[in-house]
Design a protein around this motif. Structure first.
Motif, short mmCIF file in Angstrom:
data_model
loop_
_atom_site.label_atom_id
_atom_site.label_comp_id
_atom_site.label_asym_id
_atom_site.label_seq_id
_atom_site.Cartn_x
_atom_site.Cartn_y
_atom_site.Cartn_z
N GLY A 36 0.79 -1.22 0.00
CA GLY A 36 0.00 0.00 0.00
C GLY A 36 0.82 1.27 0.00
N VAL A 37 2.14 1.16 -0.14
CA VAL A 37 3.00 2.34 -0.20
C VAL A 37 3.82 2.26 -1.48
N SER A 38 3.79 3.30 -2.28
CA SER A 38 4.54 3.32 -3.54
C SER A 38 5.33 4.62 -3.64
N ALA A 39 6.43 4.57 -4.35
CA ALA A 39 7.30 5.73 -4.51
C ALA A 39 7.19 6.25 -5.94
N ARG A 40 7.27 7.57 -6.07
CA ARG A 40 7.26 8.20 -7.38
C ARG A 40 8.08 9.48 -7.33
N LEU A 41 8.47 9.95 -8.50
CA LEU A 41 9.19 11.21 -8.58
C LEU A 41 8.19 12.36 -8.55
N ALA A 42 8.39 13.28 -7.61
CA ALA A 42 7.52 14.46 -7.50
C ALA A 42 8.33 15.58 -6.85
N PRO A 43 9.27 16.16 -7.59
CA PRO A 43 10.14 17.19 -7.02
C PRO A 43 9.33 18.38 -6.50
N SER A 44 9.75 18.89 -5.36
CA SER A 44 9.15 20.11 -4.80
C SER A 44 10.20 20.83 -3.98
N PRO A 45 10.13 22.15 -3.88
CA PRO A 45 11.15 22.91 -3.17
C PRO A 45 11.29 22.45 -1.71
N GLY A 46 12.54 22.28 -1.28
CA GLY A 46 12.80 21.93 0.11
C GLY A 46 12.61 20.48 0.46
N HIS A 47 12.40 19.61 -0.54
CA HIS A 47 12.18 18.19 -0.28
C HIS A 47 13.01 17.35 -1.24
N CYS A 48 13.17 16.08 -0.89
CA CYS A 48 13.75 15.12 -1.81
C CYS A 48 12.79 14.96 -3.00
N CYS A 49 13.31 14.57 -4.14
CA CYS A 49 12.50 14.45 -5.35
C CYS A 49 11.54 13.27 -5.30
N VAL A 50 11.71 12.37 -4.34
CA VAL A 50 10.85 11.19 -4.23
C VAL A 50 9.74 11.45 -3.22
N ARG A 51 8.53 11.06 -3.59
CA ARG A 51 7.38 11.16 -2.69
C ARG A 51 6.74 9.77 -2.59
N LEU A 52 6.25 9.43 -1.41
CA LEU A 52 5.60 8.15 -1.20
C LEU A 52 4.10 8.36 -1.03
N ASP A 53 3.32 7.56 -1.71
CA ASP A 53 1.86 7.61 -1.59
C ASP A 53 1.39 6.40 -0.81
N GLN A 54 0.40 6.63 0.06
CA GLN A 54 -0.14 5.57 0.90
C GLN A 54 -1.63 5.40 0.65
N THR A 55 -2.09 4.17 0.75
CA THR A 55 -3.51 3.94 0.83
C THR A 55 -3.95 4.19 2.27
N PRO A 56 -5.21 4.52 2.52
CA PRO A 56 -5.64 4.81 3.89
C PRO A 56 -5.30 3.72 4.89
N SER A 57 -5.38 2.47 4.48
CA SER A 57 -5.13 1.38 5.43
C SER A 57 -3.67 1.22 5.77
N SER A 58 -2.79 1.83 4.94
CA SER A 58 -1.35 1.64 5.18
C SER A 58 -0.70 2.81 5.87
N ARG A 59 -1.45 3.85 6.19
CA ARG A 59 -0.82 5.03 6.79
C ARG A 59 -0.28 4.70 8.16
N SER A 60 0.95 5.10 8.38
CA SER A 60 1.64 4.73 9.62
C SER A 60 1.62 5.88 10.61
N PRO A 61 1.13 5.66 11.84
CA PRO A 61 1.12 6.73 12.81
C PRO A 61 2.51 7.15 13.27
N SER A 62 3.54 6.36 12.91
CA SER A 62 4.89 6.70 13.35
C SER A 62 5.55 7.76 12.48
N VAL A 63 4.90 8.14 11.37
CA VAL A 63 5.46 9.18 10.51
C VAL A 63 5.04 10.53 11.09
N SER A 64 6.02 11.34 11.49
CA SER A 64 5.71 12.62 12.16
C SER A 64 5.41 13.69 11.14
N ARG A 65 4.58 14.63 11.55
CA ARG A 65 4.27 15.78 10.70
C ARG A 65 5.27 16.88 10.98
#
Length: 225
Positions: A196-225
């Motif tokens: 339920g987690v996949s990686a894709r290229l999505a460059p944005s200022p101030g971040h790594c060029c890789v972004r991970l997308d999650q399905t609702p059931s796979s969202r991890s509470p250990s990832v801090s905002r």
């Protein structure tokens, strides 16, 4: 090995720094008496600092008989100090340029030997590295990414990576390094079976060029905002 930040910080103590500098400049391992005389410290003080440098991974200890004699009557081997074989580096933010250099050099060497395009070899090796790292990970996506220095942060249904461990390389060779990053993260995700987690290229200022997308059931509470 000891905490690299603590190891580097230990050299801020003047006597410890003088002892370290003296030991690493020598051609042969040094005794505590020689080190104490060289920096004009009491023997017990020098011994304390030298052993602390060993504990932190900056120096190592060998035991040798200086006389060259062996067998009965030769006396006990002396405790001697020399530079540790460990490489200690601290980078804030976290950077992994040595790892990138090994990936790039190995890919170029293999490409020259096989005729396979170098970029394809690099991406495959980056994926394999991610898979290897996954074998030592706990299975938690955020923790695995944090251990690599990516600084994962949740945003809606995505995980943004707040740091690129190969930042300056990515600035100069964006397509090459971002492709390597994507393969590395993909190998890590597949290795820990992050359903339920996949990686894709999505460059944005101030971040790594890789972004991970999650399905609702796979969202991890250990990832801090």
């Amino acid at each position: 090995m000891a905490d690299p930040v603590a190891a580097v910080a230990a050299l801020d103590e003047p006597n410890r720094r003088r002892l370290y500098d003296f030991v690493v400049r020598q051609n042969a391992p040094i005794s505590k008496d020689e080190a104490a005389r060289a920096v004009e410290l009491p023997r017990t003080t020098a011994a304390f600092h030298l052993d602390k440098l060993v504990e932190l991974g900056l120096l190592s200890v060998v035991h040798e008989r200086r006389s060259g004699r062996s067998g009965p009557g030769a006396g006990r081997p002396a405790k001697l100090y020399r530079r540790s074989g460990e490489q200690i580096a601290v980078s804030l933010p976290d950077r992994r340029y040595e790892a990138a250099s090994h990936l790039l050099a190995d890919a170029l060497t293999e490409a020259e030997a096989t005729g396979e395009p170098a970029r394809e070899v690099l991406n495959r090796r980056a994926y394999e590295w991610g898979s290897d790292l996954a074998a030592r990970a706990s299975g938690d996506v955020a923790e695995a990414l944090a251990d690599l220095g990516f600084e994962p942060r949740a945003e809606g249904g995505s995980i943004l990576l707040g740091n690129c461990p190969f930042h300056s390389l990515a600035q100069r060779h964006t397509q090459l390094v971002c492709g390597m990053n994507l393969c590395l993260v993909s190998g890590l995700l597949d290795g820990i079976e992050a359903d339920g987690v996949s990686a894709r290229l999505a460059p944005s200022p101030g971040h790594c060029c890789v972004r991970l997308d999650q399905t609702p059931s796979s969202r991890s509470p250990s990832v801090s905002r």
